[in-house]
Design a protein around this motif. Sequence first.
Motif: not given
Length: 142
Positions: A31-33, A35-37, A39-40, A53
């Motif tokens: 969730e913290g690394h 998924v955001p990476a 997404q980017t 998700q």
Amino acid sequence: MSEEEQKKPAAKAKKEKPPAVEDKPFPEFMEGHYVPALQTALQEQGIEDLQLQFVNGKFPPSLKIAEECPQVKGSWLGGRRQFTVYFPGEDIKGPKFFSWAADGTQPSSIEGFLGDERRINLDLLVFGVVQRLNAQKWLALN
């Protein structure tokens, strides 16, 4: 203490390296690394309406595997393009699987994902998805 010992500078304390993000608890890493990476990285490939998700879900019904496992699900183009990365062992270093589906269909197969890699890290997990979607000719820069 001898005069020689007094002249020696005190040994510098080694700075402790913070743990690698991959060593964090699985849900925190995802969730913290991850998924955001991811997404980017996919937005940089031209995907604008990406829904991404981290969930606990079952394998596709067509495979008749009733188990649930952590998954990263992505979709865009109003859900017409979808992919899932499965982590059945809740461990990025364990077995991982990938499936994709287009135009609202269910995935018909799951393939092993990054199974031959010795060192799995955040960058490799992100690169693997981008590479796999690129192989489908799904990315805008393709």
